[in-house]
Enzyme design. Structure first.
Site, PDB file in Angstrom:
ATOM      1  N   ARG A 150       0.847  -1.184   0.000  1.00 46.61           N
ATOM      2  CA  ARG A 150       0.000   0.000   0.000  1.00 46.61           C
ATOM      3  C   ARG A 150       0.890   1.244   0.000  1.00 46.61           C
ATOM      4  O   ARG A 150       2.069   1.180   0.346  1.00 46.61           O
ATOM      5  CB  ARG A 150      -0.882   0.035   1.248  1.00 46.61           C
ATOM      6  CG  ARG A 150      -1.824  -1.150   1.421  1.00 46.61           C
ATOM      7  CD  ARG A 150      -2.596  -0.986   2.727  1.00 46.61           C
ATOM      8  NE  ARG A 150      -3.605  -2.034   2.923  1.00 46.61           N
ATOM      9  CZ  ARG A 150      -3.408  -3.154   3.608  1.00 46.61           C
ATOM     10  NH1 ARG A 150      -2.218  -3.376   4.172  1.00 46.61           N
ATOM     11  NH2 ARG A 150      -4.358  -4.052   3.753  1.00 46.61           N
ATOM     12  N   LYS A 174      -1.844  -2.325   7.986  1.00 44.98           N
ATOM     13  CA  LYS A 174      -2.951  -1.745   8.746  1.00 44.98           C
ATOM     14  C   LYS A 174      -3.023  -2.398  10.120  1.00 44.98           C
ATOM     15  O   LYS A 174      -2.747  -3.583  10.280  1.00 44.98           O
ATOM     16  CB  LYS A 174      -4.270  -1.955   7.998  1.00 44.98           C
ATOM     17  CG  LYS A 174      -4.439  -1.049   6.785  1.00 44.98           C
ATOM     18  CD  LYS A 174      -5.831  -1.163   6.214  1.00 44.98           C
ATOM     19  CE  LYS A 174      -6.062  -0.161   5.096  1.00 44.98           C
ATOM     20  NZ  LYS A 174      -7.423  -0.257   4.537  1.00 44.98           N
ATOM     21  N   HIS A 249      -3.187   2.644  -5.848  1.00 44.54           N
ATOM     22  CA  HIS A 249      -3.793   1.437  -5.281  1.00 44.54           C
ATOM     23  C   HIS A 249      -4.110   0.397  -6.357  1.00 44.54           C
ATOM     24  O   HIS A 249      -4.206  -0.798  -6.056  1.00 44.54           O
ATOM     25  CB  HIS A 249      -5.064   1.796  -4.510  1.00 44.54           C
ATOM     26  CG  HIS A 249      -5.428   0.778  -3.466  1.00 44.54           C
ATOM     27  ND1 HIS A 249      -4.645   0.540  -2.351  1.00 44.54           N
ATOM     28  CD2 HIS A 249      -6.468  -0.085  -3.379  1.00 44.54           C
ATOM     29  CE1 HIS A 249      -5.202  -0.414  -1.607  1.00 44.54           C
ATOM     30  NE2 HIS A 249      -6.310  -0.804  -2.219  1.00 44.54           N
ATOM     31  N   ARG A 252      -1.601  -2.326  -6.572  1.00 48.65           N
ATOM     32  CA  ARG A 252      -1.832  -3.390  -5.588  1.00 48.65           C
ATOM     33  C   ARG A 252      -2.908  -4.355  -6.096  1.00 48.65           C
ATOM     34  O   ARG A 252      -2.782  -5.576  -5.959  1.00 48.65           O
ATOM     35  CB  ARG A 252      -2.236  -2.761  -4.257  1.00 48.65           C
ATOM     36  CG  ARG A 252      -2.540  -3.741  -3.136  1.00 48.65           C
ATOM     37  CD  ARG A 252      -2.725  -2.941  -1.846  1.00 48.65           C
ATOM     38  NE  ARG A 252      -3.511  -3.642  -0.860  1.00 48.65           N
ATOM     39  CZ  ARG A 252      -3.010  -4.515   0.022  1.00 48.65           C
ATOM     40  NH1 ARG A 252      -1.735  -4.812  -0.008  1.00 48.65           N
ATOM     41  NH2 ARG A 252      -3.790  -5.086   0.926  1.00 48.65           N
ATOM     42  N   HIS A 275      -4.549  -8.722   4.393  1.00 44.10           N
ATOM     43  CA  HIS A 275      -5.970  -8.530   4.691  1.00 44.10           C
ATOM     44  C   HIS A 275      -6.310  -9.254   5.989  1.00 44.10           C
ATOM     45  O   HIS A 275      -5.992 -10.441   6.141  1.00 44.10           O
ATOM     46  CB  HIS A 275      -6.849  -9.083   3.572  1.00 44.10           C
ATOM     47  CG  HIS A 275      -6.871  -8.238   2.354  1.00 44.10           C
ATOM     48  ND1 HIS A 275      -7.243  -8.721   1.112  1.00 44.10           N
ATOM     49  CD2 HIS A 275      -6.555  -6.924   2.163  1.00 44.10           C
ATOM     50  CE1 HIS A 275      -7.155  -7.746   0.221  1.00 44.10           C
ATOM     51  NE2 HIS A 275      -6.750  -6.655   0.841  1.00 44.10           N
ATOM     52  N   TYR A 284     -11.167 -10.583  -5.611  1.00 43.69           N
ATOM     53  CA  TYR A 284     -10.297 -10.992  -6.710  1.00 43.69           C
ATOM     54  C   TYR A 284     -10.663 -12.365  -7.276  1.00 43.69           C
ATOM     55  O   TYR A 284     -10.031 -12.830  -8.218  1.00 43.69           O
ATOM     56  CB  TYR A 284      -8.838 -11.010  -6.243  1.00 43.69           C
ATOM     57  CG  TYR A 284      -8.370  -9.665  -5.767  1.00 43.69           C
ATOM     58  CD1 TYR A 284      -8.127  -8.624  -6.662  1.00 43.69           C
ATOM     59  CD2 TYR A 284      -8.217  -9.406  -4.411  1.00 43.69           C
ATOM     60  CE1 TYR A 284      -7.730  -7.374  -6.213  1.00 43.69           C
ATOM     61  CE2 TYR A 284      -7.809  -8.157  -3.952  1.00 43.69           C
ATOM     62  CZ  TYR A 284      -7.566  -7.149  -4.864  1.00 43.69           C
ATOM     63  OH  TYR A 284      -7.182  -5.909  -4.422  1.00 43.69           O
TER      64      TYR A 284
END
Length: 312
Positions: A150, A174, A249, A252, A275, A284
């Protein structure tokens, strides 16, 4: 009402909110985003006391956010920020109730297929990078396109996070969660080449992997600008992307899509992307459907001719 007036009138409430988020160990990115959203909400109150706010005030603000062009995801983030803010206000008896708790989130299209670039276009991106800091900028694009980082992760990357001997990088994602990404030999060599040309930072103890022209840690905006400049040049050669929103983004997204096209299982893709919830990775899976359809289109069974006369 502006920022200065907001801090003057709601200083106590804002301080409580900040202290609560820090105590609950919200990530720095979440704290920054929620504080930004709450400040703008407080500006919209035009001096109204926090304890006098109703659900109508919150809904009016969220409607205003949408009318200014924000999508449902951003609108929902604003709602989450306001909900948390009032949870804190109720906890510390600044407000009696939470006016945002019963407001419904906007519907978000879950099966939306992400825009992505195929390998040919990704490779072209690296060739199209130009400017004074070409090796740095190519390395940034490559890490997003071929390792799935990211923008915020590019910014937070430190020199010590790169293990050239074991060919991997440690990425702080994150929620301040770490993940380790093995690097292809080409990426390993590229990162080493960049480090050999890395600008000397003004502050001798600066550990940032990517250094700006001002000799400090590179900013999110600069990373986004590098990607935007590259995409502008790309669109001149690939008109099929005209009208599509290409951003940092999307690199990614392209990385994740490439993994799926190569048959990587969903759990591994989740780990590489960082994630927390696998449902986020499932956007995806459309790629696997496309691969299946392509595979089946190449199958031509030798059905006996006599069946042609049979009516189903």
């Amino acid at each position: 009402m502006d920022y200065a007036e907001v801090f003057e009138q709601y200083d106590h409430e804002i301080r409580l909110f900040i202290v609560y988020m820090k105590d609950r160990e919200y990530s720095k990115e979440t704290q920054k985003g929620y504080l930004h959203d709450v400040k703008h909400f407080l500006i919209s109150l035009d001096g109204k006391s926090v304890k006098e706010v109703t659900d109508i005030d919150v809904m009016y603000y969220l409607t205003e956010v949408r009318e200014k062009g924000a999508g449902p995801r951003y609108r929902n983030r604003c709602l989450s920020a306001i909900r948390l803010f009032y949870k804190v206000m109720v906890k510390f008896k600044v407000a009696v109730s939470n006016p945002a708790v019963e407001i419904e989130k906007a519907k978000v299209e879950k099966n939306r297929q992400p825009t992505y670039l195929q390998k040919e276009a990704l490779d072209a991106c690296l060739e199209l990078v130009h400017g004074r800091h070409i090796i740095r900028d190519i390395t940034i694009i490559a890490l997003m396109a071929y390792a799935g980082l990211r923008v915020s992760e590019i910014v937070k990357l430190n020199v010590t996070d790169f293990d050239k001997d074991n060919s991997r990088i440690a990425v702080l994602g994150k929620g301040d969660k770490w993940r380790y990404i093995p690097l292809p030999i080409e990426l390993n060599q590229l990162l080493q080449a960049y480090l050999a040309s890395r600008l000397e930072p003004w502050y001798s103890k600066e550990t940032a992997f990517f250094i700006s022209q001002r000799r400090g840690r590179i900013s999110k905006r600069m990373v986004q600008t590098i990607a935007e400049k590259t995409f502008t040049t790309l669109l001149e050669q690939y008109p099929q992307f005209a009208g599509k929103r290409l951003s940092a983004h999307k690199l990614r997204h392209s990385f994740a899509t490439s993994l799926m096209q190569n048959g990587t299982d969903l759990r591994t893709v989740q780990e590489l992307l960082g994630h927390e919830d696998i449902s986020t990775t499932q956007i995806y899976t459309h790629v696997t459907d496309e691969v299946k359809e392509l595979a089946m289109s190449k199958i031509h069974p030798a059905i006996p001719l006599l069946l042609e006369s049979v009516k189903c």
